[in-house]
Design a protein around this motif. Structure first.
Motif, PDB file in Angstrom:
ATOM      1  N   ASP A  28       0.918  -0.937 -10.190  1.00  0.00           N
ATOM      2  CA  ASP A  28       1.433  -1.712  -9.263  1.00  0.00           C
ATOM      3  C   ASP A  28       0.618  -2.793  -8.776  1.00  0.00           C
ATOM      4  O   ASP A  28      -0.226  -2.536  -7.760  1.00  0.00           O
ATOM      5  CB  ASP A  28       2.325  -1.195  -7.898  1.00  0.00           C
ATOM      6  CG  ASP A  28       2.746  -1.903  -6.828  1.00  0.00           C
ATOM      7  OD1 ASP A  28       2.984  -3.002  -7.223  1.00  0.00           O
ATOM      8  OD2 ASP A  28       3.017  -1.534  -5.771  1.00  0.00           O
ATOM      9  N   ILE A  29       0.508  -3.775  -9.373  1.00  0.00           N
ATOM     10  CA  ILE A  29      -0.399  -4.863  -9.227  1.00  0.00           C
ATOM     11  C   ILE A  29      -0.146  -5.815  -8.067  1.00  0.00           C
ATOM     12  O   ILE A  29      -0.718  -6.717  -7.879  1.00  0.00           O
ATOM     13  CB  ILE A  29      -0.882  -5.394 -10.730  1.00  0.00           C
ATOM     14  CG1 ILE A  29       0.135  -6.185 -11.421  1.00  0.00           C
ATOM     15  CG2 ILE A  29      -1.639  -4.711 -11.594  1.00  0.00           C
ATOM     16  CD1 ILE A  29      -0.199  -7.232 -12.670  1.00  0.00           C
ATOM     17  N   GLU A  30       1.259  -5.834  -8.156  1.00  0.00           N
ATOM     18  CA  GLU A  30       1.917  -6.763  -6.877  1.00  0.00           C
ATOM     19  C   GLU A  30       1.806  -6.217  -5.731  1.00  0.00           C
ATOM     20  O   GLU A  30       2.440  -6.893  -4.680  1.00  0.00           O
ATOM     21  CB  GLU A  30       3.374  -7.382  -7.696  1.00  0.00           C
ATOM     22  CG  GLU A  30       3.137  -8.004  -8.827  1.00  0.00           C
ATOM     23  CD  GLU A  30       4.608  -8.166  -9.155  1.00  0.00           C
ATOM     24  OE1 GLU A  30       5.573  -7.726  -8.749  1.00  0.00           O
ATOM     25  OE2 GLU A  30       4.324  -8.842 -10.490  1.00  0.00           O
TER      26      GLU A  30
ATOM     27  N   VAL B  82       4.010   4.151  -4.382  1.00  0.00           N
ATOM     28  CA  VAL B  82       3.206   4.688  -5.602  1.00  0.00           C
ATOM     29  C   VAL B  82       2.557   3.235  -6.098  1.00  0.00           C
ATOM     30  O   VAL B  82       3.057   2.154  -5.945  1.00  0.00           O
ATOM     31  CB  VAL B  82       4.308   5.008  -6.773  1.00  0.00           C
ATOM     32  CG1 VAL B  82       3.675   5.146  -7.897  1.00  0.00           C
ATOM     33  CG2 VAL B  82       5.101   6.214  -6.113  1.00  0.00           C
ATOM     34  N   ASN B  83       1.411   3.547  -6.264  1.00  0.00           N
ATOM     35  CA  ASN B  83       0.359   2.653  -6.930  1.00  0.00           C
ATOM     36  C   ASN B  83       0.141   2.642  -8.336  1.00  0.00           C
ATOM     37  O   ASN B  83      -0.070   1.535  -9.116  1.00  0.00           O
ATOM     38  CB  ASN B  83      -1.038   2.862  -6.344  1.00  0.00           C
ATOM     39  CG  ASN B  83      -1.019   2.540  -4.750  1.00  0.00           C
ATOM     40  OD1 ASN B  83      -1.227   3.623  -4.134  1.00  0.00           O
ATOM     41  ND2 ASN B  83      -0.628   1.427  -4.208  1.00  0.00           N
ATOM     42  N   GLU B  84       0.107   3.870  -8.701  1.00  0.00           N
ATOM     43  CA  GLU B  84      -0.077   4.089 -10.316  1.00  0.00           C
ATOM     44  C   GLU B  84       0.590   5.444 -10.914  1.00  0.00           C
ATOM     45  O   GLU B  84       0.740   6.385 -10.318  1.00  0.00           O
ATOM     46  CB  GLU B  84      -1.470   4.109 -10.613  1.00  0.00           C
ATOM     47  CG  GLU B  84      -1.981   4.271 -12.136  1.00  0.00           C
ATOM     48  CD  GLU B  84      -3.462   4.172 -12.309  1.00  0.00           C
ATOM     49  OE1 GLU B  84      -4.033   3.682 -13.376  1.00  0.00           O
ATOM     50  OE2 GLU B  84      -4.352   4.869 -11.353  1.00  0.00           O
TER      51      GLU B  84
ATOM     52  N   ASN C  92      -1.888   3.348  -1.201  1.00  0.00           N
ATOM     53  CA  ASN C  92      -2.900   2.690  -1.058  1.00  0.00           C
ATOM     54  C   ASN C  92      -4.157   3.386  -1.719  1.00  0.00           C
ATOM     55  O   ASN C  92      -5.235   3.221  -1.402  1.00  0.00           O
ATOM     56  CB  ASN C  92      -3.302   1.956   0.389  1.00  0.00           C
ATOM     57  CG  ASN C  92      -3.914   0.810   0.145  1.00  0.00           C
ATOM     58  OD1 ASN C  92      -3.802   0.042  -0.768  1.00  0.00           O
ATOM     59  ND2 ASN C  92      -4.779   0.447   1.312  1.00  0.00           N
ATOM     60  N   TRP C  93      -3.734   4.122  -2.717  1.00  0.00           N
ATOM     61  CA  TRP C  93      -4.651   4.765  -3.633  1.00  0.00           C
ATOM     62  C   TRP C  93      -5.500   5.938  -2.868  1.00  0.00           C
ATOM     63  O   TRP C  93      -6.482   6.572  -3.431  1.00  0.00           O
ATOM     64  CB  TRP C  93      -5.760   3.757  -4.258  1.00  0.00           C
ATOM     65  CG  TRP C  93      -5.153   2.784  -4.958  1.00  0.00           C
ATOM     66  CD1 TRP C  93      -5.003   1.472  -4.651  1.00  0.00           C
ATOM     67  CD2 TRP C  93      -5.093   2.433  -6.317  1.00  0.00           C
ATOM     68  NE1 TRP C  93      -4.431   0.593  -5.454  1.00  0.00           N
ATOM     69  CE2 TRP C  93      -4.410   1.422  -6.744  1.00  0.00           C
ATOM     70  CE3 TRP C  93      -4.990   3.528  -7.076  1.00  0.00           C
ATOM     71  CZ2 TRP C  93      -3.864   1.015  -7.942  1.00  0.00           C
ATOM     72  CZ3 TRP C  93      -4.424   3.158  -8.495  1.00  0.00           C
ATOM     73  CH2 TRP C  93      -4.095   2.030  -8.903  1.00  0.00           C
ATOM     74  N   SER C  94      -4.903   6.471  -1.930  1.00  0.00           N
ATOM     75  CA  SER C  94      -5.351   7.365  -0.945  1.00  0.00           C
ATOM     76  C   SER C  94      -5.021   8.837  -1.544  1.00  0.00           C
ATOM     77  O   SER C  94      -5.584   9.899  -1.081  1.00  0.00           O
ATOM     78  CB  SER C  94      -5.448   7.179   0.367  1.00  0.00           C
ATOM     79  OG  SER C  94      -3.706   7.504   0.735  1.00  0.00           O
TER      80      SER C  94
END
Length: 111
Positions: A97-99, A68-70, A48-50
């Motif tokens: 990961d926009i979903e 993984v977010n990006e 979650n981007w942390s």
């Protein structure tokens, strides 16, 4: 009885000859590194981007990076396996990961 020094000299000469004709290759290994403020590394953001992980050097490696977010390529062309699918990311590009799938990254190759 043969001269033992002559045998040693022949072995040394043979070793030198082989060393001259066999190319030396360096091991290609991706390595994890501190991100700092660098933008040229491969940068993976997860949980979650942390959290952020950075990788450098050409090569390939199996990894287990969860949620993984990006993935940012930085100054590299990169191949990753994310959620079982292969993605090629060109230099200075990224995938996000926009979903909210929170997929696992299992392979990374830096060209």
């Amino acid at each position: 009885m043969k001269n033992p020094l002559k045998k040693v000299a022949m072995v040394i000469a043979a070793t030198a000859a082989l060393s001259a004709i066999i190319p030396v290759t360096s091991a290609a290994a991706v390595s994890r590194t501190d991100c700092g403020n660098r933008t040229d590394f491969v940068k993976i953001t997860n949980y979650n981007w942390s959290k952020t992980l950075c990788f450098a050097n050409a090569g390939s490696q199996n990894v287990h990076i969860y949620r993984v977010n990006e993935v940012k390529a930085g100054n590299n062309r990169v191949l990753v396996t994310l959620g079982g699918r292969n993605y090629t990311i060109e230099k200075n590009r990224s995938i996000k990961d926009i979903e909210g799938l929170d997929q696992e990254l299992t392979y990374i190759k830096i060209y």
